[in-house]
Write a protein that holds these residues in place. Structure first.
Motif, PDB file in Angstrom:
ATOM      1  N   PRO A   9      24.458  -5.702  26.955  1.00 48.22           N
ATOM      2  CA  PRO A   9      25.830  -5.842  27.324  1.00 48.22           C
ATOM      3  C   PRO A   9      26.028  -6.349  28.742  1.00 48.22           C
ATOM      4  O   PRO A   9      27.046  -7.195  28.754  1.00 48.22           O
ATOM      5  CB  PRO A   9      26.203  -4.321  27.434  1.00 48.22           C
ATOM      6  CG  PRO A   9      25.454  -3.615  26.409  1.00 48.22           C
ATOM      7  CD  PRO A   9      24.084  -4.530  26.437  1.00 48.22           C
ATOM      8  N   ALA A  10      25.140  -6.394  29.417  1.00 42.40           N
ATOM      9  CA  ALA A  10      25.279  -7.278  30.780  1.00 42.40           C
ATOM     10  C   ALA A  10      24.864  -8.518  30.625  1.00 42.40           C
ATOM     11  O   ALA A  10      24.752  -9.268  31.721  1.00 42.40           O
ATOM     12  CB  ALA A  10      24.667  -6.468  31.934  1.00 42.40           C
ATOM     13  N   ARG A  67      20.595 -13.766  33.397  1.00 40.66           N
ATOM     14  CA  ARG A  67      21.167 -13.134  34.649  1.00 40.66           C
ATOM     15  C   ARG A  67      20.575 -13.575  35.653  1.00 40.66           C
ATOM     16  O   ARG A  67      21.176 -13.848  36.714  1.00 40.66           O
ATOM     17  CB  ARG A  67      21.314 -11.588  34.361  1.00 40.66           C
ATOM     18  CG  ARG A  67      22.139 -11.170  33.245  1.00 40.66           C
ATOM     19  CD  ARG A  67      22.212  -9.540  33.110  1.00 40.66           C
ATOM     20  NE  ARG A  67      22.689  -8.962  34.375  1.00 40.66           N
ATOM     21  CZ  ARG A  67      22.684  -7.693  34.587  1.00 40.66           C
ATOM     22  NH1 ARG A  67      21.876  -7.065  33.937  1.00 40.66           N
ATOM     23  NH2 ARG A  67      23.452  -7.125  35.642  1.00 40.66           N
ATOM     24  N   LEU A 103      27.059 -10.591  35.221  1.00 40.28           N
ATOM     25  CA  LEU A 103      27.437 -10.145  33.890  1.00 40.28           C
ATOM     26  C   LEU A 103      27.528 -11.401  33.190  1.00 40.28           C
ATOM     27  O   LEU A 103      28.215 -12.423  33.329  1.00 40.28           O
ATOM     28  CB  LEU A 103      28.655  -9.308  33.944  1.00 40.28           C
ATOM     29  CG  LEU A 103      29.304  -9.098  32.644  1.00 40.28           C
ATOM     30  CD1 LEU A 103      28.210  -8.335  31.656  1.00 40.28           C
ATOM     31  CD2 LEU A 103      30.724  -8.391  32.538  1.00 40.28           C
ATOM     32  N   THR A 151      29.058 -13.425  29.938  1.00 40.17           N
ATOM     33  CA  THR A 151      30.190 -13.353  29.131  1.00 40.17           C
ATOM     34  C   THR A 151      30.148 -14.232  27.912  1.00 40.17           C
ATOM     35  O   THR A 151      29.401 -15.319  28.126  1.00 40.17           O
ATOM     36  CB  THR A 151      31.593 -13.359  29.931  1.00 40.17           C
ATOM     37  OG1 THR A 151      31.657 -14.334  30.437  1.00 40.17           O
ATOM     38  CG2 THR A 151      31.415 -11.997  30.855  1.00 40.17           C
ATOM     39  N   TRP A 176      30.044 -16.177  32.979  1.00 39.56           N
ATOM     40  CA  TRP A 176      29.544 -15.105  33.767  1.00 39.56           C
ATOM     41  C   TRP A 176      30.433 -14.727  34.951  1.00 39.56           C
ATOM     42  O   TRP A 176      31.364 -15.400  35.114  1.00 39.56           O
ATOM     43  CB  TRP A 176      28.326 -15.354  34.269  1.00 39.56           C
ATOM     44  CG  TRP A 176      28.205 -16.791  35.184  1.00 39.56           C
ATOM     45  CD1 TRP A 176      28.801 -16.874  36.377  1.00 39.56           C
ATOM     46  CD2 TRP A 176      27.867 -17.994  34.957  1.00 39.56           C
ATOM     47  NE1 TRP A 176      28.673 -18.175  36.787  1.00 39.56           N
ATOM     48  CE2 TRP A 176      27.926 -19.139  35.762  1.00 39.56           C
ATOM     49  CE3 TRP A 176      27.215 -18.534  33.648  1.00 39.56           C
ATOM     50  CZ2 TRP A 176      27.838 -20.225  35.692  1.00 39.56           C
ATOM     51  CZ3 TRP A 176      26.850 -19.983  33.627  1.00 39.56           C
ATOM     52  CH2 TRP A 176      27.262 -20.913  34.543  1.00 39.56           C
ATOM     53  N   ILE A 236      30.348  -4.963  38.423  1.00 39.71           N
ATOM     54  CA  ILE A 236      29.432  -5.258  37.136  1.00 39.71           C
ATOM     55  C   ILE A 236      29.152  -4.353  36.404  1.00 39.71           C
ATOM     56  O   ILE A 236      29.335  -4.227  35.049  1.00 39.71           O
ATOM     57  CB  ILE A 236      28.013  -5.924  37.732  1.00 39.71           C
ATOM     58  CG1 ILE A 236      28.534  -7.309  38.256  1.00 39.71           C
ATOM     59  CG2 ILE A 236      27.328  -6.474  36.314  1.00 39.71           C
ATOM     60  CD1 ILE A 236      29.110  -8.305  37.615  1.00 39.71           C
ATOM     61  N   THR A 248      30.777  -4.076  32.626  1.00 37.24           N
ATOM     62  CA  THR A 248      29.778  -3.979  31.245  1.00 37.24           C
ATOM     63  C   THR A 248      30.162  -3.018  30.420  1.00 37.24           C
ATOM     64  O   THR A 248      30.080  -3.038  29.528  1.00 37.24           O
ATOM     65  CB  THR A 248      28.425  -3.862  32.147  1.00 37.24           C
ATOM     66  OG1 THR A 248      27.983  -4.911  32.770  1.00 37.24           O
ATOM     67  CG2 THR A 248      27.242  -3.769  30.834  1.00 37.24           C
ATOM     68  N   ARG A 290      32.686  -4.137  28.153  1.00 31.88           N
ATOM     69  CA  ARG A 290      32.016  -5.306  27.260  1.00 31.88           C
ATOM     70  C   ARG A 290      31.449  -4.395  26.272  1.00 31.88           C
ATOM     71  O   ARG A 290      31.436  -4.893  25.133  1.00 31.88           O
ATOM     72  CB  ARG A 290      31.219  -6.234  28.238  1.00 31.88           C
ATOM     73  CG  ARG A 290      31.153  -7.464  27.687  1.00 31.88           C
ATOM     74  CD  ARG A 290      29.940  -7.464  26.517  1.00 31.88           C
ATOM     75  NE  ARG A 290      29.892  -9.063  25.943  1.00 31.88           N
ATOM     76  CZ  ARG A 290      29.175  -9.845  26.538  1.00 31.88           C
ATOM     77  NH1 ARG A 290      28.606 -10.048  27.565  1.00 31.88           N
ATOM     78  NH2 ARG A 290      29.237 -10.946  25.712  1.00 31.88           N
ATOM     79  N   GLY A 307      27.336  -6.754  23.405  1.00 36.12           N
ATOM     80  CA  GLY A 307      26.449  -8.142  24.236  1.00 36.12           C
ATOM     81  C   GLY A 307      26.627  -9.348  23.507  1.00 36.12           C
ATOM     82  O   GLY A 307      27.259  -9.375  22.204  1.00 36.12           O
TER      83      GLY A 307
END
Length: 495
Positions: free
Chosen positions: A147-148, A154, A174, A176, A339, A347, A351, A354, A360
């Motif tokens: 998810p992150a 990252r 994070l 995206t 991101w 975050i 997350t 999200r 994810g």
């Protein structure tokens, strides 16, 4: 048309946070946009509706006024209140989310200067996927849900911020599905119906759409957010959004002093400040790009009697900055990698949101992007000459064919902010579409309801297509007859 029981379709509408009239308007807006309340259908009279909902008449009147300002309903004395559709105006729907229109309803014979993005994936993407295949083949205990974001990606993004002067750890990142999802997630995390969001005007229309979806009330300031402190005290926004480098659509680059001042005010007043830095990777050759806004770590300047007493250490200064980045404009939009850089608590909060939506992002794409992020600067340097060339070709073509148009030069980014000598951008955009070219009307980028005389054009097409687009625009301008009343698109919940 058969009468519609509006109260039955409303369902639960008053359980959110914010003024009741905003919550009611938000629910009615959703029903209209989803087609549950068809165009032409009658809405209840003010007093009758208020009685059905057990609210004051002023609540219904205020909700109707908001929807009327957006063009979703029409109120006429003697004929009542009727649904006019998801967007104001008639003819082709070029005012509702116009930037996305060509994506939702693509037409082969239309040259689009509305949605700016690279025309094709660069060879670097193919190479990145080739390098990703062995990594995927070696995975034996990888469920694929992050998810992150994919941890090595990252870290790669964090390392890039650190190189650019904003020390960052992976827990501050994070990943995206592009910059638009980043905006949507942040809007959902911070905004409740009726909350105020401070934005620049004009600005990126996708941001206005994201805040509009959460029924935010927008407070607009000119580029550079002059009056930020006074407006924040008076309006109490829950969020502020701006683009400091190669601003979309104007191409403006804010000075170091102005960046520092904005960051300082946001920190002193504890207002989360979204810095959209997606266009910062698009300088022309030889143009210096300022460091990310998150690199601001100096102690605050004096804010005056109203807020000078609020102390902030150098470490805390800039902690309110939330940065958005993406590979969509500097590499390729089809990769859908973006991101958010923020504090670990922010975050973690985003997350969780999200994870509810998609658990994810696409893992193969993230693995490929991990190899692309360290080379962003090299990719941008390669594209810089192409961007400058497109900018020069389109401006020259417009100057030769439409010398009465005002087309200021920029030093980076991907758009031109054009002033028309008469008429309005919305009605001209409709004429241009009939001549085979899609442009973005300025009023759709202006939360204050201005910029009616503007259009936004992107210059990322190859030179031949840009010249062809200028030819079509010239033909459209020759055929253009402004309406008696400007056909401006109403801003979303703008105050």
């Amino acid at each position: 048309m058969e009468p519609i029981d509006v109260t039955e379709r409303l369902g639960r509408w008053s359980s959110g946070r914010g003024p009741l009239y905003v919550l009611l308007a938000a629910r009615l807006r959703q029903l209209i946009d989803d087609g549950e309340l068809p165009t032409g259908s009658a809405l209840p009279a003010d007093r009758a509706f208020a009685g059905q909902l057990a609210v004051g008449r002023n609540t219904v009147v205020a909700a109707y006024d908001l929807l009327a300002a957006e063009g979703r309903i029409t109120r006429r004395q003697g004929s009542g209140t009727r649904v006019s559709g998801p967007a104001a105006g008639s003819g082709p729907d070029t005012t509702a989310a116009p930037m996305f229109l060509n994506l939702l309803e693509p037409q082969d014979d239309i040259l689009t200067l509305a949605c700016a993005a690279p025309e094709a994936p660069p060879p670097a993407i193919v190479d990145a996927y080739a390098r990703a295949l062995p990594i995927m083949a070696a995975m034996t205990a990888e469920i694929g849900y992050h998810p992150a974001g994919y941890p090595p990606l990252r870290q790669a993004v964090a390392d890039r911020y650190t190189r650019l002067g904003a020390p960052t750890t992976a827990d501050r990142i994070l990943i995206t599905n592009g910059g638009q999802q980043a905006l949507s997630l942040l809007a959902r995390a911070f905004v409740r119906p009726g909350d105020r969001v401070l934005v620049e005007t004009p600005t990126y229309p996708g941001a206005l759409e994201a805040f509009h979806e959460e029924a935010a009330i927008l407070t607009a300031l000119p580029i550079g957010l002059p009056g930020f402190e006074a407006t924040a005290h008076a309006r109490r926004p829950v969020l502020a959004y701006f683009t400091p480098t190669f601003q979309n659509p104007t191409g403006t680059v804010l000075s170091a002093l102005r960046r520092r001042r904005i960051t300082e005010i946001a920190a002193a007043l504890d207002i989360p400040l979204i810095a959209d830095e997606i266009t910062a990777d698009l300088p022309f050759p030889g143009v210096d790009v300022p460091p990310p806004l998150a690199a601001e770590t100096a102690p605050p300047l004096s804010l005056g009697s109203s807020s000078a007493a609020i102390g902030h250490t150098a470490a805390a200064f800039g902690a309110t900055v939330i940065s958005i980045g993406s590979l969509s404009k500097n590499t390729w939009g089809g990769l859908r990698i973006g991101w958010i850089r923020a504090t670990p608590p922010v975050i973690a909060r985003v997350t969780r949101l999200r994870a509810v939506h998609d658990l994810g992002g696409n893992l193969p794409a993230q693995i490929a992007a991990t190899g692309l992020v360290p080379d962003i600067d090299a990719q941008c340097e390669t594209r810089a000459a192409h961007l400058k060339s497109g900018h020069d070709v389109l401006r020259a073509a417009l100057a030769a064919r439409l010398p009465e148009w005002s087309v200021p030069a920029v030093t980076g980014g991907q758009t031109l902010w054009v002033r028309l000598p008469y008429g309005d951008g919305t009605s001209f955009a409709q004429t241009a579409l009939r001549h085979g070219v899609a442009v973005l009307a300025g009023s759709g980028l202006d939360a204050a309801g201005g910029s009616e005389d503007r259009i936004r054009l992107h210059f990322r097409h190859p030179a031949g297509l840009l010249v062809e687009a200028a030819d079509r625009l010239a033909a459209a301008w020759q055929a253009y007859h402004p309406p008696a009343e400007p056909a401006s698109a109403a801003p979303p919940l703008a105050i």
